[in-house]
Design a protein around this motif. Sequence first.
Motif, PDB file in Angstrom:
ATOM      1  N   VAL A 260       0.808  -1.244  -0.053  1.00  0.00           N
ATOM      2  CA  VAL A 260      -0.036   0.112  -0.084  1.00  0.00           C
ATOM      3  C   VAL A 260       1.022   1.151  -0.120  1.00  0.00           C
ATOM      4  O   VAL A 260       0.574   2.391  -0.619  1.00  0.00           O
ATOM      5  N   GLN A 261       1.798   1.476   0.994  1.00  0.00           N
ATOM      6  CA  GLN A 261       2.610   2.545   0.843  1.00  0.00           C
ATOM      7  C   GLN A 261       3.334   2.789  -0.480  1.00  0.00           C
ATOM      8  O   GLN A 261       3.274   3.929  -0.743  1.00  0.00           O
ATOM      9  N   THR A 262       3.908   1.822  -0.969  1.00  0.00           N
ATOM     10  CA  THR A 262       4.361   2.018  -2.497  1.00  0.00           C
ATOM     11  C   THR A 262       3.548   2.418  -3.444  1.00  0.00           C
ATOM     12  O   THR A 262       3.749   3.514  -4.189  1.00  0.00           O
ATOM     13  N   TYR A 263       2.475   1.878  -3.493  1.00  0.00           N
ATOM     14  CA  TYR A 263       1.179   2.466  -4.535  1.00  0.00           C
ATOM     15  C   TYR A 263       0.684   3.827  -4.084  1.00  0.00           C
ATOM     16  O   TYR A 263       0.830   4.730  -5.142  1.00  0.00           O
ATOM     17  N   LEU A 264       0.551   4.119  -2.855  1.00  0.00           N
ATOM     18  CA  LEU A 264       0.095   5.406  -2.552  1.00  0.00           C
ATOM     19  C   LEU A 264       1.097   6.392  -2.757  1.00  0.00           C
ATOM     20  O   LEU A 264       0.781   7.612  -3.380  1.00  0.00           O
ATOM     21  N   THR A 265       2.300   6.196  -2.465  1.00  0.00           N
ATOM     22  CA  THR A 265       3.483   7.181  -2.863  1.00  0.00           C
ATOM     23  C   THR A 265       3.404   7.575  -4.289  1.00  0.00           C
ATOM     24  O   THR A 265       3.528   8.484  -4.640  1.00  0.00           O
ATOM     25  N   ASN A 266       3.519   6.292  -5.052  1.00  0.00           N
ATOM     26  CA  ASN A 266       3.505   6.672  -6.495  1.00  0.00           C
ATOM     27  C   ASN A 266       2.441   7.149  -7.007  1.00  0.00           C
ATOM     28  O   ASN A 266       2.718   8.164  -8.026  1.00  0.00           O
ATOM     29  N   ALA A 267       1.290   6.705  -6.689  1.00  0.00           N
ATOM     30  CA  ALA A 267       0.185   7.606  -7.140  1.00  0.00           C
ATOM     31  C   ALA A 267       0.013   9.173  -6.699  1.00  0.00           C
ATOM     32  O   ALA A 267      -0.234  10.030  -7.752  1.00  0.00           O
ATOM     33  N   LYS A 269       2.417  10.983  -6.180  1.00  0.00           N
ATOM     34  CA  LYS A 269       3.424  11.562  -7.118  1.00  0.00           C
ATOM     35  C   LYS A 269       3.224  11.926  -8.477  1.00  0.00           C
ATOM     36  O   LYS A 269       3.711  12.871  -9.032  1.00  0.00           O
ATOM     37  N   LYS A 270       2.666  11.159  -9.035  1.00  0.00           N
ATOM     38  CA  LYS A 270       2.203  10.961 -10.189  1.00  0.00           C
ATOM     39  C   LYS A 270       1.050  12.002 -10.588  1.00  0.00           C
ATOM     40  O   LYS A 270       1.068  12.820 -11.621  1.00  0.00           O
ATOM     41  N   TYR A 271      -0.028  12.107  -9.569  1.00  0.00           N
ATOM     42  CA  TYR A 271      -1.101  12.736  -9.640  1.00  0.00           C
ATOM     43  C   TYR A 271      -1.497  14.135  -9.041  1.00  0.00           C
ATOM     44  O   TYR A 271      -2.283  14.846  -9.083  1.00  0.00           O
ATOM     45  N   GLY A 272      -0.461  14.293  -7.997  1.00  0.00           N
ATOM     46  CA  GLY A 272      -0.635  15.400  -7.269  1.00  0.00           C
ATOM     47  C   GLY A 272      -1.687  15.851  -6.665  1.00  0.00           C
ATOM     48  O   GLY A 272      -2.332  15.067  -5.884  1.00  0.00           O
ATOM     49  N   LYS A 273      -2.102  17.061  -6.861  1.00  0.00           N
ATOM     50  CA  LYS A 273      -3.435  17.744  -6.069  1.00  0.00           C
ATOM     51  C   LYS A 273      -4.711  17.069  -6.749  1.00  0.00           C
ATOM     52  O   LYS A 273      -5.784  16.978  -5.988  1.00  0.00           O
ATOM     53  N   ARG A 274      -4.505  16.247  -8.069  1.00  0.00           N
ATOM     54  CA  ARG A 274      -5.607  15.296  -8.435  1.00  0.00           C
ATOM     55  C   ARG A 274      -5.844  14.322  -7.699  1.00  0.00           C
ATOM     56  O   ARG A 274      -7.028  13.734  -7.834  1.00  0.00           O
ATOM     57  N   TRP A 275      -5.026  13.560  -6.907  1.00  0.00           N
ATOM     58  CA  TRP A 275      -4.985  12.300  -6.076  1.00  0.00           C
ATOM     59  C   TRP A 275      -5.854  12.775  -4.924  1.00  0.00           C
ATOM     60  O   TRP A 275      -5.674  13.605  -4.090  1.00  0.00           O
ATOM     61  N   PHE A 303      -5.261   8.468  10.046  1.00  0.00           N
ATOM     62  CA  PHE A 303      -4.978   8.401   8.446  1.00  0.00           C
ATOM     63  C   PHE A 303      -4.253   9.713   8.156  1.00  0.00           C
ATOM     64  O   PHE A 303      -3.416   9.622   7.349  1.00  0.00           O
ATOM     65  N   ARG A 304      -4.924  10.858   8.739  1.00  0.00           N
ATOM     66  CA  ARG A 304      -4.103  12.031   8.462  1.00  0.00           C
ATOM     67  C   ARG A 304      -2.743  12.324   8.932  1.00  0.00           C
ATOM     68  O   ARG A 304      -1.942  12.603   7.898  1.00  0.00           O
ATOM     69  N   GLN A 305      -2.548  11.696  10.010  1.00  0.00           N
ATOM     70  CA  GLN A 305      -1.008  11.894  10.415  1.00  0.00           C
ATOM     71  C   GLN A 305      -0.226  10.933   9.375  1.00  0.00           C
ATOM     72  O   GLN A 305       0.659  11.368   8.917  1.00  0.00           O
ATOM     73  N   ARG A 306      -0.751   9.790   8.741  1.00  0.00           N
ATOM     74  CA  ARG A 306       0.080   9.003   7.789  1.00  0.00           C
ATOM     75  C   ARG A 306       0.174   9.661   6.452  1.00  0.00           C
ATOM     76  O   ARG A 306       1.200   9.495   5.939  1.00  0.00           O
ATOM     77  N   ILE A 307      -1.007  10.347   5.926  1.00  0.00           N
ATOM     78  CA  ILE A 307      -0.685  10.910   4.893  1.00  0.00           C
ATOM     79  C   ILE A 307       0.238  11.962   5.002  1.00  0.00           C
ATOM     80  O   ILE A 307       0.953  12.213   3.993  1.00  0.00           O
ATOM     81  N   THR A 308       0.312  12.844   6.053  1.00  0.00           N
ATOM     82  CA  THR A 308       1.071  13.836   6.394  1.00  0.00           C
ATOM     83  C   THR A 308       2.675  13.388   6.271  1.00  0.00           C
ATOM     84  O   THR A 308       3.564  13.896   5.702  1.00  0.00           O
ATOM     85  N   ALA A 309       2.806  12.116   6.947  1.00  0.00           N
ATOM     86  CA  ALA A 309       4.109  11.568   6.905  1.00  0.00           C
ATOM     87  C   ALA A 309       4.671  11.332   5.207  1.00  0.00           C
ATOM     88  O   ALA A 309       5.901  11.363   5.165  1.00  0.00           O
ATOM     89  N   ILE A 310       4.027  11.154   4.275  1.00  0.00           N
ATOM     90  CA  ILE A 310       4.468  11.034   3.000  1.00  0.00           C
ATOM     91  C   ILE A 310       4.562  12.219   2.314  1.00  0.00           C
ATOM     92  O   ILE A 310       5.301  12.632   1.570  1.00  0.00           O
TER      93      ILE A 310
END
Length: 408
Positions: A260-267, A269-275, A303-310
Motif C-alpha cells: 500500500v505505501q509504495t502504491y499510494l506514494t507513486n500515485a 507523486k504522479k497525480y499530485g493535487k488530483r489524487w 490516517f491524516r497523520q500517515r498521509i502527512t508522513a508521506i
Amino acid sequence: DSAMAVPRGQHRAPTGCGRRQPWSFNSWLLCGAFGCTFALLPLSGCGDRPTATTTTTTTITTTTATTTFPLFQCQSNVKINGVQNIKYKGLCLDDTTFQQCANNTMAVWPHTDEPVRSIRMFKAWKREWGDDEARIRAWAAIAQLVTRNNASVLMGTEVTCSETEDDQAWKWSLEFMRYLGAKHILAMALGNEMELYFNKGVPADCITKLWSGGRYFGTLVKRVEEMDRDPDFRSVRVTSVFGSYSFAGWPFVNTPVSQVQTYLTNAWKKYGKRWVWSFNLYPFWDQKCGAGWIGVTSGARGFRQRITAITKSTKDTFWMSETGWSSAPPSNFHDPCPGYCSLGRMRSYYESFLRWRLLDPADGNVDRAFYFTMRDSVNFKMRESFGLVATCQDTACKLQAAEAEIMI
C-alpha cells in the motif's frame, strides 16, 4: 384523463451529432390519471448512450427504462436534528439496491429532509445481475436521481485476477461516467480495500503480479489515460480506496502481498493535487464492546497523520469513503456483547455520522464522507445488515421510534 407527454429539456440530448453528448436519452414526464412516470427513451444514430456489450454494433432501439416519480424516501417517525455539512456526505450504493431496485435508490437522507447529493458506486455493473436492458434500466434510474438532486458520483471500478473482467468492468464504468457527464463525477476510484485481497483466497501469483509486478499501479495509469481522452474528464479526481489494515505498517503497510505505501506514494507523486486519499473506517469490525463513533474520529486522525508522513502537508484531500453499523449480526459473526448488533447501536452511530462536522483538524480534517449503506446486502458471500432499509420491498426505514432505543 388522457396521458400528456411533457419534455424535460434539461435531460434531452443536443440535436445533431456532436463530439460528445453526455445525455443521449430523450426523457419525458408522462402524466395521466394515475400519476407520472419518468421515461428515458434512447435516441439512435449518435451520442454516448449506454450500448449493449455482446457485440460492438448492437444498440438499444426500444424504450428501455422507466423510473417512478417522485424519488424514493423511506418512511419513519424518527427525525434526526443537528445535521451538519450534509453536502459533503454521501450514501454508498449497495449491490441489493443497484441490482434489484435501482428505481428506489435513496434520494433523501433517512430521518432528515436533506437530499442525497453524492453517491459512492463500487462498480457500474456485474454480468450476473442481468442483461444490457437491465443494466440500462438501472443506470437510467440512478441518472434520474443524480440529475434531479444535482448529485455527484464517486465511480468505482474493480481490480481482480482477471484482466478481461476488469476491462469489461472499466468499460461499463467509463460508459456510465460519460452518460452522467463529468460535472456529476466526483472521482474515479480504482479498487476497494486491495490491501486485503491476498486474504480472499486468490492465487499467490495473482497477488505477486498485482503488487510486485506493478499491474495494480499500471492499471491505474491506464484507466486515467483512457478517461482523459475526453477533455471534460481531465479535471475529475482520481483515487483508490484502502481500509484499516493499511495501518499495519508505518506510514502504511508495505509487505510483498500488500504494498500500500509504495502504491499510494507513486500515485500521489504522479497525480499530485488530483489524487484523493480515501480510506474506509469500520469500528464495527473491531468487535469490541466499547466500539463506536469515537473509532471513526480517532481513525481519521490516524490516517491524516500517515498521509502527512508521506506528503509533508496537512492540506491533501482526504475522504472517509465508507463506514456503517450492522443492525443484526452478519453471517458467522458473533456479538462481543449483548446489543452490539442492534437497531439502537445503529441509530447512535448513524446520528453521529449525520452530526459529524467534517473539515475539523481534531477529527483528521476529513473533506468528505460516505455512509454504508442503503439496504442490507451480501458482501464476499456474507449476509450483512448495514442497510438503513432492510429490503427492496420495504418502504419504511429500519429506525422507528418504538423500537430504536439507543444503547450506549
